[in-house]
Write a protein that holds these residues in place. Structure first.
Motif, PDB file in Angstrom:
ATOM      1  N   LEU A  66      42.613  41.293  39.457  1.00  0.00           N
ATOM      2  CA  LEU A  66      41.879  42.287  38.692  1.00  0.00           C
ATOM      3  C   LEU A  66      42.205  42.072  37.223  1.00  0.00           C
ATOM      4  O   LEU A  66      43.369  42.169  36.814  1.00  0.00           O
ATOM      5  CB  LEU A  66      42.254  43.699  39.137  1.00  0.00           C
ATOM      6  CG  LEU A  66      41.240  44.691  38.578  1.00  0.00           C
ATOM      7  CD1 LEU A  66      39.973  44.663  39.432  1.00  0.00           C
ATOM      8  CD2 LEU A  66      41.788  46.078  38.482  1.00  0.00           C
ATOM      9  N   ILE A  67      41.184  41.724  36.429  1.00  0.00           N
ATOM     10  CA  ILE A  67      41.441  41.316  35.049  1.00  0.00           C
ATOM     11  C   ILE A  67      40.871  42.299  34.030  1.00  0.00           C
ATOM     12  O   ILE A  67      41.040  42.107  32.841  1.00  0.00           O
ATOM     13  CB  ILE A  67      40.892  39.895  34.766  1.00  0.00           C
ATOM     14  CG1 ILE A  67      39.376  39.845  35.008  1.00  0.00           C
ATOM     15  CG2 ILE A  67      41.599  38.852  35.631  1.00  0.00           C
ATOM     16  CD1 ILE A  67      38.734  38.535  34.580  1.00  0.00           C
ATOM     17  N   GLY A  80      46.580  46.900  48.247  1.00  0.00           N
ATOM     18  CA  GLY A  80      46.661  45.934  49.342  1.00  0.00           C
ATOM     19  C   GLY A  80      45.574  44.880  49.313  1.00  0.00           C
ATOM     20  O   GLY A  80      45.523  44.010  50.182  1.00  0.00           O
ATOM     21  N   LYS A  81      44.696  44.933  48.328  1.00  0.00           N
ATOM     22  CA  LYS A  81      43.575  43.988  48.300  1.00  0.00           C
ATOM     23  C   LYS A  81      43.693  42.946  47.197  1.00  0.00           C
ATOM     24  O   LYS A  81      43.055  41.905  47.287  1.00  0.00           O
ATOM     25  CB  LYS A  81      42.256  44.752  48.122  1.00  0.00           C
ATOM     26  CG  LYS A  81      41.951  45.652  49.310  1.00  0.00           C
ATOM     27  CD  LYS A  81      40.654  46.415  49.129  1.00  0.00           C
ATOM     28  CE  LYS A  81      40.374  47.253  50.379  1.00  0.00           C
ATOM     29  NZ  LYS A  81      39.329  48.259  50.136  1.00  0.00           N
ATOM     30  N   VAL A  82      44.458  43.240  46.169  1.00  0.00           N
ATOM     31  CA  VAL A  82      44.546  42.271  45.078  1.00  0.00           C
ATOM     32  C   VAL A  82      45.926  41.633  44.999  1.00  0.00           C
ATOM     33  O   VAL A  82      46.951  42.277  45.226  1.00  0.00           O
ATOM     34  CB  VAL A  82      44.174  42.866  43.690  1.00  0.00           C
ATOM     35  CG1 VAL A  82      42.748  43.369  43.680  1.00  0.00           C
ATOM     36  CG2 VAL A  82      45.127  43.958  43.280  1.00  0.00           C
ATOM     37  N   THR A 110      51.931  42.886  39.014  1.00  0.00           N
ATOM     38  CA  THR A 110      51.100  43.131  37.830  1.00  0.00           C
ATOM     39  C   THR A 110      51.479  42.183  36.686  1.00  0.00           C
ATOM     40  O   THR A 110      52.554  41.578  36.701  1.00  0.00           O
ATOM     41  CB  THR A 110      51.285  44.574  37.307  1.00  0.00           C
ATOM     42  OG1 THR A 110      52.596  44.711  36.751  1.00  0.00           O
ATOM     43  CG2 THR A 110      51.093  45.605  38.408  1.00  0.00           C
ATOM     44  N   LEU A 111      50.577  42.082  35.730  1.00  0.00           N
ATOM     45  CA  LEU A 111      50.903  41.474  34.443  1.00  0.00           C
ATOM     46  C   LEU A 111      50.739  42.554  33.386  1.00  0.00           C
ATOM     47  O   LEU A 111      49.832  43.396  33.474  1.00  0.00           O
ATOM     48  CB  LEU A 111      49.967  40.295  34.123  1.00  0.00           C
ATOM     49  CG  LEU A 111      49.960  39.112  35.091  1.00  0.00           C
ATOM     50  CD1 LEU A 111      48.991  38.038  34.587  1.00  0.00           C
ATOM     51  CD2 LEU A 111      51.347  38.530  35.293  1.00  0.00           C
TER      52      LEU A 111
END
Ligand code: PLP
Length: 217
Positions: A66-67, A80-82, A110-111
């Motif tokens: 996710l971006i 649970g999806k990414v 995460t970033l």
């Protein structure tokens, strides 16, 4: 050029250890199938709704990134999806991720997204606010920060390089600080038009949309 030539060119251009995220936003599943068949396994989406559609309709062994900016009320849809939430951009979002992921007993990787150009219209943490968000992550049980993501301001090659270098400096300084739940493994910087300079300045993850799929509509 088509998707196949695009990907071959990029893979030839970059070191093997740099990970390519295929940014498939606005692009149809059939294009994503081509990218998959050419061997890429990491896909990036910026909108939760579109991500969920593709998650349901592109059932392959891929990793989702996710971006884009994540609204707190949408965290519950992505648990649970990414593989990686690349856009952790506030303590408010961090708190929500910790809460929702703990309810599901799932770890969120995460970033930390940094607003290196201090642009008002852009999301991301300002340099002086990094410390407080890292200190908050130390208290979390379900959130890990694996590195930094950056979107730099539009500019010349020389300006781009400066922002990439600045981001790399922050990243490598944080590598030596021992925050709990924080490991600076990933430096996600560089897009279609600037990934060369990004890699020269230490990027190990590039996010490429138009450079793979062609122009978005
Ligand atoms: C759209 C997008 C990209 C890809 O941009 P291109 O210029 O098409 O390569 C990369 N990162 C983020 C966060 C994006 O939203």
């Amino acid at each position: 050029m088509g998707i196949e030539e695009n990907i071959k060119k990029i893979l030839k251009d970059i070191p093997e250890e740099v990970k390519v995220i295929a940014v498939s936003k606005t692009k149809p599943i059939e294009d994503m199938n081509k990218v998959y068949d050419l061997g890429l396994r990491d896909f990036g989406e910026n909108k939760v709704q579109e991500f969920l559609y593709k998650f349901e309709n592109f059932k392959k062994d891929v990793k989702w990134h996710l971006i884009g900016h994540l609204q707190t009320n949408k965290v519950k849809y992505i648990v649970g999806k990414v593989e990686l939430i690349q856009s952790l951009d506030s303590i408010k979002l961090l708190k929500e991720i910790e809460k929702v992921y703990s309810n599901h007993n799932v770890i969120a990787n995460t970033l930390l997204q940094i607003n290196i150009g201090r642009e008002q219209q852009k999301y991301g943490v300002l340099e002086e606010d990094i410390k407080s968000i890292l200190e908050y992550v130390e208290k979390c049980n379900f959130v890990k920060i694996k590195g930094i993501m950056v979107i730099i301001p539009k500019g010349t090659e020389a300006e781009n390089s400066l922002y990439f270098k600045k981001t790399h400096d922050i990243w490598s300084n944080l590598k030596f600080k021992k925050y709990k739940n924080v490991t600076m493994e990933i430096l996600s910087m560089g897009m279609s038009n600037d990934y060369h300079e990004a890699i020269k300045n230490g990027s190990n993850m590039i996010r490429v949309g138009t450079g793979i799929f062609g122009k978005r509509n």
